[in-house]
Design an enzyme around this catalytic site. Structure first.
Site, PDB file in Angstrom:
ATOM      1  N   LYS A   2       0.884  -1.369  -0.081  1.00 40.49           N
ATOM      2  CA  LYS A   2      -0.124  -0.024   0.037  1.00 40.49           C
ATOM      3  C   LYS A   2       0.865   1.680  -0.160  1.00 40.49           C
ATOM      4  CE  LYS A   2      -2.063  -1.363   4.209  1.00 40.49           C
ATOM      5  NZ  LYS A   2      -1.090  -1.826   4.197  1.00 40.49           N
ATOM      6  N   ARG A  48      -9.620   0.057   8.853  1.00 41.34           N
ATOM      7  CA  ARG A  48      -9.536  -1.009   9.074  1.00 41.34           C
ATOM      8  C   ARG A  48     -10.567  -2.319  10.140  1.00 41.34           C
ATOM      9  NH1 ARG A  48      -3.579   0.133   8.050  1.00 41.34           N
ATOM     10  NH2 ARG A  48      -2.349  -0.771   9.916  1.00 41.34           N
ATOM     11  N   ARG A  59      11.439  -0.937  10.652  1.00 41.70           N
ATOM     12  CA  ARG A  59      10.365  -0.386  12.462  1.00 41.70           C
ATOM     13  C   ARG A  59       9.774  -1.773  12.973  1.00 41.70           C
ATOM     14  NH1 ARG A  59       5.079   0.574   8.236  1.00 41.70           N
ATOM     15  NH2 ARG A  59       4.025  -1.240   9.663  1.00 41.70           N
ATOM     16  N   ARG A 103       0.011  -8.460  13.535  1.00 36.34           N
ATOM     17  CA  ARG A 103      -0.522  -8.061  12.560  1.00 36.34           C
ATOM     18  C   ARG A 103      -1.083  -8.999  11.306  1.00 36.34           C
ATOM     19  NH1 ARG A 103       4.672  -5.302  10.394  1.00 36.34           N
ATOM     20  NH2 ARG A 103       2.858  -4.215   9.647  1.00 36.34           N
TER      21      ARG A 103
HETATM   22  P1  AP5 Z   1       4.826  -1.588   2.215  1.00 37.22           P
HETATM   23  O1  AP5 Z   1       4.227  -1.025   0.681  1.00 37.22           O
HETATM   24  O2  AP5 Z   1       5.670  -0.909   2.659  1.00 37.22           O
HETATM   25  O3  AP5 Z   1       3.447  -2.312   2.748  1.00 37.22           O
HETATM   26  P2  AP5 Z   1       2.567  -1.576   3.483  1.00 37.22           P
HETATM   27  O4  AP5 Z   1       1.180  -2.360   2.301  1.00 37.22           O
HETATM   28  O5  AP5 Z   1       2.837   0.121   2.971  1.00 37.22           O
HETATM   29  O6  AP5 Z   1       1.827  -2.804   4.608  1.00 37.22           O
HETATM   30  P3  AP5 Z   1       2.394  -1.544   6.139  1.00 37.22           P
HETATM   31  O7  AP5 Z   1       3.414  -2.991   6.968  1.00 37.22           O
HETATM   32  O8  AP5 Z   1       3.160  -0.324   6.094  1.00 37.22           O
HETATM   33  O9  AP5 Z   1       1.131  -1.933   6.839  1.00 37.22           O
HETATM   34  P4  AP5 Z   1       0.360  -2.062   8.147  1.00 37.22           P
HETATM   35  O10 AP5 Z   1      -1.818  -1.991   7.167  1.00 37.22           O
HETATM   36  O11 AP5 Z   1       0.271  -3.081   8.712  1.00 37.22           O
HETATM   37  O12 AP5 Z   1       0.994  -0.704   8.394  1.00 37.22           O
HETATM   38  P5  AP5 Z   1       0.310   0.489   8.988  1.00 37.22           P
HETATM   39  O13 AP5 Z   1       1.627   1.491   8.978  1.00 37.22           O
HETATM   40  O14 AP5 Z   1      -1.126   0.959   7.751  1.00 37.22           O
HETATM   41  O15 AP5 Z   1       5.529  -2.443   1.438  1.00 37.22           O
HETATM   42  C1  AP5 Z   1       5.948  -3.921   2.135  1.00 37.22           C
HETATM   43  C2  AP5 Z   1       7.415  -4.196   1.989  1.00 37.22           C
HETATM   44  O16 AP5 Z   1       6.948  -4.812   0.927  1.00 37.22           O
HETATM   45  C3  AP5 Z   1       8.497  -3.262   1.844  1.00 37.22           C
HETATM   46  O17 AP5 Z   1       9.731  -4.189   1.807  1.00 37.22           O
HETATM   47  C4  AP5 Z   1       8.665  -3.379   0.319  1.00 37.22           C
HETATM   48  O18 AP5 Z   1       9.716  -2.657  -0.588  1.00 37.22           O
HETATM   49  C5  AP5 Z   1       7.780  -4.853  -0.241  1.00 37.22           C
HETATM   50  N1  AP5 Z   1       6.999  -4.464  -2.089  1.00 37.22           N
HETATM   51  C6  AP5 Z   1       6.133  -3.582  -1.944  1.00 37.22           C
HETATM   52  N2  AP5 Z   1       5.202  -4.256  -3.042  1.00 37.22           N
HETATM   53  C7  AP5 Z   1       6.593  -5.030  -3.466  1.00 37.22           C
HETATM   54  C8  AP5 Z   1       6.122  -5.797  -4.841  1.00 37.22           C
HETATM   55  N3  AP5 Z   1       5.284  -5.402  -5.865  1.00 37.22           N
HETATM   56  N4  AP5 Z   1       6.814  -6.747  -5.159  1.00 37.22           N
HETATM   57  C9  AP5 Z   1       7.936  -6.885  -4.206  1.00 37.22           C
HETATM   58  N5  AP5 Z   1       8.519  -6.295  -3.284  1.00 37.22           N
HETATM   59  C10 AP5 Z   1       7.600  -5.321  -2.693  1.00 37.22           C
HETATM   60  O19 AP5 Z   1       0.299   0.225  10.900  1.00 37.22           O
HETATM   61  C11 AP5 Z   1       1.070   0.761  11.483  1.00 37.22           C
HETATM   62  C12 AP5 Z   1      -0.167   0.209  12.570  1.00 37.22           C
HETATM   63  O20 AP5 Z   1      -0.288   1.397  13.101  1.00 37.22           O
HETATM   64  C13 AP5 Z   1      -1.304  -1.217  12.600  1.00 37.22           C
HETATM   65  O21 AP5 Z   1      -0.537  -2.022  12.978  1.00 37.22           O
HETATM   66  C14 AP5 Z   1      -1.979  -0.026  13.955  1.00 37.22           C
HETATM   67  O22 AP5 Z   1      -1.186   0.009  15.019  1.00 37.22           O
HETATM   68  C15 AP5 Z   1      -1.715   1.347  13.167  1.00 37.22           C
HETATM   69  N6  AP5 Z   1      -2.588   1.708  12.802  1.00 37.22           N
HETATM   70  C16 AP5 Z   1      -3.026   1.923  11.379  1.00 37.22           C
HETATM   71  N7  AP5 Z   1      -3.746   2.255  10.806  1.00 37.22           N
HETATM   72  C17 AP5 Z   1      -5.047   2.196  11.475  1.00 37.22           C
HETATM   73  C18 AP5 Z   1      -5.696   2.100  11.001  1.00 37.22           C
HETATM   74  N8  AP5 Z   1      -5.950   2.488  10.349  1.00 37.22           N
HETATM   75  N9  AP5 Z   1      -6.971   1.766  12.927  1.00 37.22           N
HETATM   76  C19 AP5 Z   1      -6.026   0.912  14.030  1.00 37.22           C
HETATM   77  N10 AP5 Z   1      -5.127   0.650  14.175  1.00 37.22           N
HETATM   78  C20 AP5 Z   1      -4.420   1.124  13.002  1.00 37.22           C
HETATM   79 MG    MG Z   2       2.653   0.887   5.363  1.00 35.14          MG
END
Ligand code: AP5
Ligand code: MG
Ligand code: ZN
Length: 215
Positions: A13, A88, A159, A170
């Site tokens: 994402k 979410r 992270r 997660r």
């Molecule tokens: P990346 O693009 O970083 O993936 P992502 O989908 O953004 O994954 P996140 O881990 O950021 O999602 P998340 O939903 O767990 O975390 P968030 O920060 O939102 O890609 C991942 C890896 O893959 C990278 O190394 C990238 O280079 C690689 N990659 C990407 N595309 C690729 C491809 N096509 N091929 C190969 N490799 C690839 O949330 C964190 C925390 O915040 C949550 O756990 C929660 O505690 C809190 N939080 C955030 N939002 C909310 C909400 N709405 N409600 C409640 N709590 C929340």
């Molecule tokens: Mg992300």
């Protein structure tokens, strides 16, 4: 263009949203990035959120709903927005539709990036992040210079929630609380699935084909 990028942790994402935001000139709104910035700055919100984030749990809905309402009413959302990591839960999605009705910017589409669990674990465990929001992967998407962000030159970090045990938690939380939104948005006629298993470039092209319809 009013879009939500949806998908499990590690689906890509953030990686896609960065590119899409540049391409379509709409703000990338990542609730994860906003929360991490608050944790870094030691704000009251950050202190509260950190407890949940470190365990791989969701931060409570009322916190997120207030945060997203404030963010969506900022002037840079005039031409649209690209949500990443929100909503979410079902209550977050219900609150979002009220907010979007108030500001008259209903969603055009919810783009669901599909990736297998096995691939998600590989992606998350090799991820390296930058405070500017960019993310890399030690094998799949390495920076030009090891450990350094291509776009801002800062040092990359892993992270806290990218440890194997937290990754598993997660994914479990995603399956229990977030996955039901797939049916929710499918029933609303907004869901579009994208195969997220290809290269970053291939996934980007697929998403552009969808978003171009809403230009
Ligand atoms: P990346 O693009 O970083 O993936 P992502 O989908 O953004 O994954 P996140 O881990 O950021 O999602 P998340 O939903 O767990 O975390 P968030 O920060 O939102 O890609 C991942 C890896 O893959 C990278 O190394 C990238 O280079 C690689 N990659 C990407 N595309 C690729 C491809 N096509 N091929 C190969 N490799 C690839 O949330 C964190 C925390 O915040 C949550 O756990 C929660 O505690 C809190 N939080 C955030 N939002 C909310 C909400 N709405 N409600 C409640 N709590 C929340
Ligand atoms: Mg992300
Ligand atoms: Zn950077």
């Amino acid at each position: 263009m009013n879009i939500a990028l949806f998908g499990p942790p590690g689906a890509g994402k953030g990686t896609q949203a960065k590119e899409l935001s540049n391409h379509y000139k709409i703000p990338h709104i990542s609730t994860g990035d906003i929360l991490r910035a608050n944790v870094r700055d030691g704000t009251e919100l950050g202190l509260k959120a950190k407890k949940y984030m470190d365990k791989g749990e969701l931060v409570p809905d009322e916190v997120l709903i207030g945060l997203i309402r404030n963010r969506l009413t900022e002037p840079d959302c005039g031409q649209g927005y690209l949500l990443d990591g929100y909503p979410r839960t079902i209550p977050q999605a219900d609150a979002l539709s009220d907010i979007l009705q108030d500001i008259k910017k209903p969603l055009d589409a919810v783009i669901n990036i599909e990736v297998s669990d096995e691939e998600l674990v590989k992606r998350l465990s090799g991820r390296r992040s930058c405070s500017c929001g960019e993310s890399y992967h030690i094998m799949f998407n390495p920076p030009d210079k090891e450990g350094i962000c291509d776009s801002c030159g800062a040092e990359l970090y892993q992270r806290d929630d990218d440890r194997e045990d937290v990754i598993r938690q997660r994914l479990a939380v995603y399956n229990e609380k977030t996955k039901p939104l797939i049916d929710y948005y499918d029933n609303a006629g907004l869901l579009v699935n994208v195969d997220g298993s290809g290269t970053v470039e291939a996934v980007f092209e697929d998403i552009c084909r969808i978003m171009d319809q809403f230009k």
